[in-house]
Scaffold this active site. Sequence first.
Site, PDB file in Angstrom:
ATOM      1  N   LYS A  31       0.823  -1.217   0.000  1.00  0.00           N
ATOM      2  CA  LYS A  31       0.000   0.000   0.000  1.00  0.00           C
ATOM      3  C   LYS A  31       0.856   1.266   0.000  1.00  0.00           C
ATOM      4  O   LYS A  31       0.476   2.264  -0.620  1.00  0.00           O
ATOM      5  CB  LYS A  31      -0.956   0.006   1.184  1.00  0.00           C
ATOM      6  CG  LYS A  31      -0.311   0.107   2.549  1.00  0.00           C
ATOM      7  CD  LYS A  31      -1.361   0.137   3.638  1.00  0.00           C
ATOM      8  CE  LYS A  31      -0.739   0.159   5.023  1.00  0.00           C
ATOM      9  NZ  LYS A  31       0.103   1.355   5.248  1.00  0.00           N
ATOM     10  N   THR A  32       2.015   1.246   0.678  1.00  0.00           N
ATOM     11  CA  THR A  32       2.871   2.435   0.679  1.00  0.00           C
ATOM     12  C   THR A  32       3.394   2.713  -0.723  1.00  0.00           C
ATOM     13  O   THR A  32       3.489   3.868  -1.155  1.00  0.00           O
ATOM     14  CB  THR A  32       4.045   2.247   1.660  1.00  0.00           C
ATOM     15  OG1 THR A  32       3.533   1.942   2.960  1.00  0.00           O
ATOM     16  CG2 THR A  32       4.883   3.517   1.750  1.00  0.00           C
ATOM     17  N   ASP A 215      -3.819   7.236   4.794  1.00  0.00           N
ATOM     18  CA  ASP A 215      -3.302   5.885   5.018  1.00  0.00           C
ATOM     19  C   ASP A 215      -3.908   5.316   6.299  1.00  0.00           C
ATOM     20  O   ASP A 215      -4.368   6.066   7.169  1.00  0.00           O
ATOM     21  CB  ASP A 215      -1.777   5.957   5.136  1.00  0.00           C
ATOM     22  CG  ASP A 215      -1.120   4.589   5.067  1.00  0.00           C
ATOM     23  OD1 ASP A 215      -1.810   3.601   4.732  1.00  0.00           O
ATOM     24  OD2 ASP A 215       0.091   4.498   5.340  1.00  0.00           O
ATOM     25  N   GLU A 216      -3.918   3.985   6.420  1.00  0.00           N
ATOM     26  CA  GLU A 216      -4.408   3.297   7.633  1.00  0.00           C
ATOM     27  C   GLU A 216      -5.801   3.791   8.021  1.00  0.00           C
ATOM     28  O   GLU A 216      -6.082   4.078   9.199  1.00  0.00           O
ATOM     29  CB  GLU A 216      -3.434   3.490   8.807  1.00  0.00           C
ATOM     30  CG  GLU A 216      -2.014   3.049   8.545  1.00  0.00           C
ATOM     31  CD  GLU A 216      -1.844   1.538   8.516  1.00  0.00           C
ATOM     32  OE1 GLU A 216      -2.858   0.819   8.611  1.00  0.00           O
ATOM     33  OE2 GLU A 216      -0.704   1.069   8.385  1.00  0.00           O
ATOM     34  N   GLN A 246      -7.061  -5.494   9.789  1.00  0.00           N
ATOM     35  CA  GLN A 246      -5.990  -5.076  10.693  1.00  0.00           C
ATOM     36  C   GLN A 246      -6.426  -3.924  11.597  1.00  0.00           C
ATOM     37  O   GLN A 246      -5.588  -3.195  12.127  1.00  0.00           O
ATOM     38  CB  GLN A 246      -4.748  -4.676   9.900  1.00  0.00           C
ATOM     39  CG  GLN A 246      -4.128  -5.819   9.116  1.00  0.00           C
ATOM     40  CD  GLN A 246      -2.814  -5.436   8.471  1.00  0.00           C
ATOM     41  OE1 GLN A 246      -1.785  -5.316   9.129  1.00  0.00           O
ATOM     42  NE2 GLN A 246      -2.843  -5.241   7.162  1.00  0.00           N
ATOM     43  N   ARG A 598       2.830 -11.068  10.103  1.00  0.00           N
ATOM     44  CA  ARG A 598       4.170 -10.495  10.255  1.00  0.00           C
ATOM     45  C   ARG A 598       5.232 -11.467   9.735  1.00  0.00           C
ATOM     46  O   ARG A 598       6.365 -11.081   9.491  1.00  0.00           O
ATOM     47  CB  ARG A 598       4.499 -10.191  11.723  1.00  0.00           C
ATOM     48  CG  ARG A 598       3.617  -9.195  12.456  1.00  0.00           C
ATOM     49  CD  ARG A 598       3.388  -7.937  11.692  1.00  0.00           C
ATOM     50  NE  ARG A 598       2.139  -8.022  10.926  1.00  0.00           N
ATOM     51  CZ  ARG A 598       1.841  -7.233   9.906  1.00  0.00           C
ATOM     52  NH1 ARG A 598       2.688  -6.312   9.499  1.00  0.00           N
ATOM     53  NH2 ARG A 598       0.694  -7.355   9.269  1.00  0.00           N
TER      54      ARG A 598
END
Length: 740
Positions: A31-32, A215-216, A246, A598
């Site tokens: 996504k970044t 973002d987020e 998340q 992770r």
Amino acid sequence: MGELNLNSEQQKAVENTEGVYLVFAGAGSGKTRVLTNRVTYLVEKKGIKPYNILAITFTNKATSEMKQRLNKSLQDNSVWVSTFHSLCTQILWRHADKLGYTNKFSIFDDSGQTKSIKQALREKHLDEKKKDIYVHHISRAKNQGLTPDQYYKKISTTVKDATSICAVYERYQDILKQNNAMDFDDLLFNCVKLFANNQDVLEYYQNKFQYIHVDEFQDTNKIQFDLVKMLGGKWGNIFVVGDDDQSIYGWRGADIENILSFDKSFDNVTTYKLEQNYRSTQPILTCANNLIKYNMSRAEKTLFTEKKQGVRVEYLYSYNDRQEVDRIISTISYLKKNSGYVNKDFAILVRQNSLTRLYEMSFNKLGIDYKVFGGFRFFDRAEVQNLVAYLKVISNPLDTDAISRIINFPARGIGATTIEKLVNYSDENGQSMFEVIANISNNSNFSEKIKNKVGDFANLINQLSFKAQNMPLVNFVEELVKAIELESYYKSKDKEEDINRWENVLEFLKYIQETFNDSNISIEEFLHSMTLNRERAETQITGNDFVSIATMHAVKGLEFKVVFIVACEEGILPSYFAQKEPNGIEEERRVMYVAITRAQERLYISCVKGFRRKFNKEPEATMPSRFVGESMGDKNKFEQVPQKPIFPTKYTDDYSNAIPADSQIRANSFVANKVVDNKPKVLNSNTSGYVTGAKVTHKKYGTGTIIITTGSGIGKTVTVAFKNLGVKKFAVASAPLELE
């Protein structure tokens, strides 16, 4: 231009720029990269001026990372990249006068906020000890964009002290205004208020920010969503990225409905789903997909990867928490020796930070570098250090620092001003602080109210000092915890973070009980050992190569080659606290999902499928977490522990026979229930040759190398690494092991 190298779905999200867009970006889906490329595309391909673009992130770290990426891809990087709070601060510094503040207003930190709320409580003749409850409600109100009157209407029928809470909220705001100050929540709250009441200011920023990126987005609360809608109200170019799977900060005010119901807040929303994962292998993603599908409130998506190969997820079941720690450390040692991993490749993830102690102590003992994320090292945590400070004062009443730390813990109404006055008086009169405290009743420099409170503290220390002379350390520390009523102090707040602090206290008591139960160690000797252990721990890290021990919340956004998710048991994950909340189980499942995703190469999910020892109690039978079975793909597939224990109920350090050594659990495989004989047949009476590095032969597993030894004589246990098989642990005396 920029980074590029995008898949088809990412490409669409980058190149479609006009209108409102929602991107569901799965874990590890880049996504970044999408955000950075989209901003670059707007500037280089669409000709948008960089200063007309806004990118909002949630952390300073994310802001810094995005700025660095844009610096590489843009010649003129005047894009406004910031967190919500930084954005609002910059705006308010220019326009605070429109709200009755000067442009040089202060921002109160937690300390300033607490001091002001306590002032409001005193003025309202309310209990200052309950300040945390008021802090929580005031913050919650501001994050929902509610004034004191509006918040009262919302909670009046459900919260017992609603009238007092809103009265304190109102007075607290007056105190802030008098000090020309805002707290952290005010930055957003007042920015929305500024825009709502000043159309010219709002239009200025609407024209400035023609393209808005967030973002987020799953972590936004109502006030943050309101800001986005206000700023995007003219041009309508809003691009939000997030992953509902998340969303793990509901306890902090995040509202998952912001992302799930996003298309109901705007017309003609275009939605993209980034499901290709670039971080993990397929077995790990299958585990994550298996788990998260049990959540009802989510957008349907399935992570996949081109990394089809990969080792299967392993499930480790242990008899007790000590065996769990040994198995994990043995696995780390084996992977380092045989697969080329180094310390920094490993992460041990826990739901509660009280669970880190055994790992920290084992790593210290073995000389393995580690670092704790999401909190302090166990023995550095405030609740532990407070108890240590009590012991220091009882051992050495001249320790002014220790006295200052605990004289108002738990809260006794002895504030910082009084403590400073006591210190100054002792310095000016050549007396120790404790002498001043012990003789406070005869001191005319202090009010009767202060004399009574300080005198009560002096009496407490005197009583504890007397008991310390007649009790073993183990019993005395337990008595200390009872005397200062720590259990009720932490549990009365009914907040998960305070319950965790109480768990840390219990873990500290457990540490003393396990380590010094059969010892006549004095308080002085104990404090000396604590100091040496802390110094040893602090000298462990010599570089960047350390094992990470972290809470699951602390590793969001990070990745590790090998991940161990430990203590996956009911009551821990999901926590008892979460099970009381309406949507608690779903958020806990998302926490587990974050932990799973992770992992890059290897994932181990571990639980105690026997007994976990609690302080001063018989070992308690554990129930593996429902999430373990769900992650396997079938929640009914996982066998539960019977009501009657199938393992020996007596707790013992020699637990090597609690689960047979040949029942190492692999993914999707189960050990048959069997009662273990407490008196195994002795096969090796002489265990002296079984040392680290020795070669041994097992009738079933072949040749292996001993990598860890514990105990001695007939109680010796060894951990053996077998080629192409893995690590297994044996009680030497009863195992069919022969030295080569």
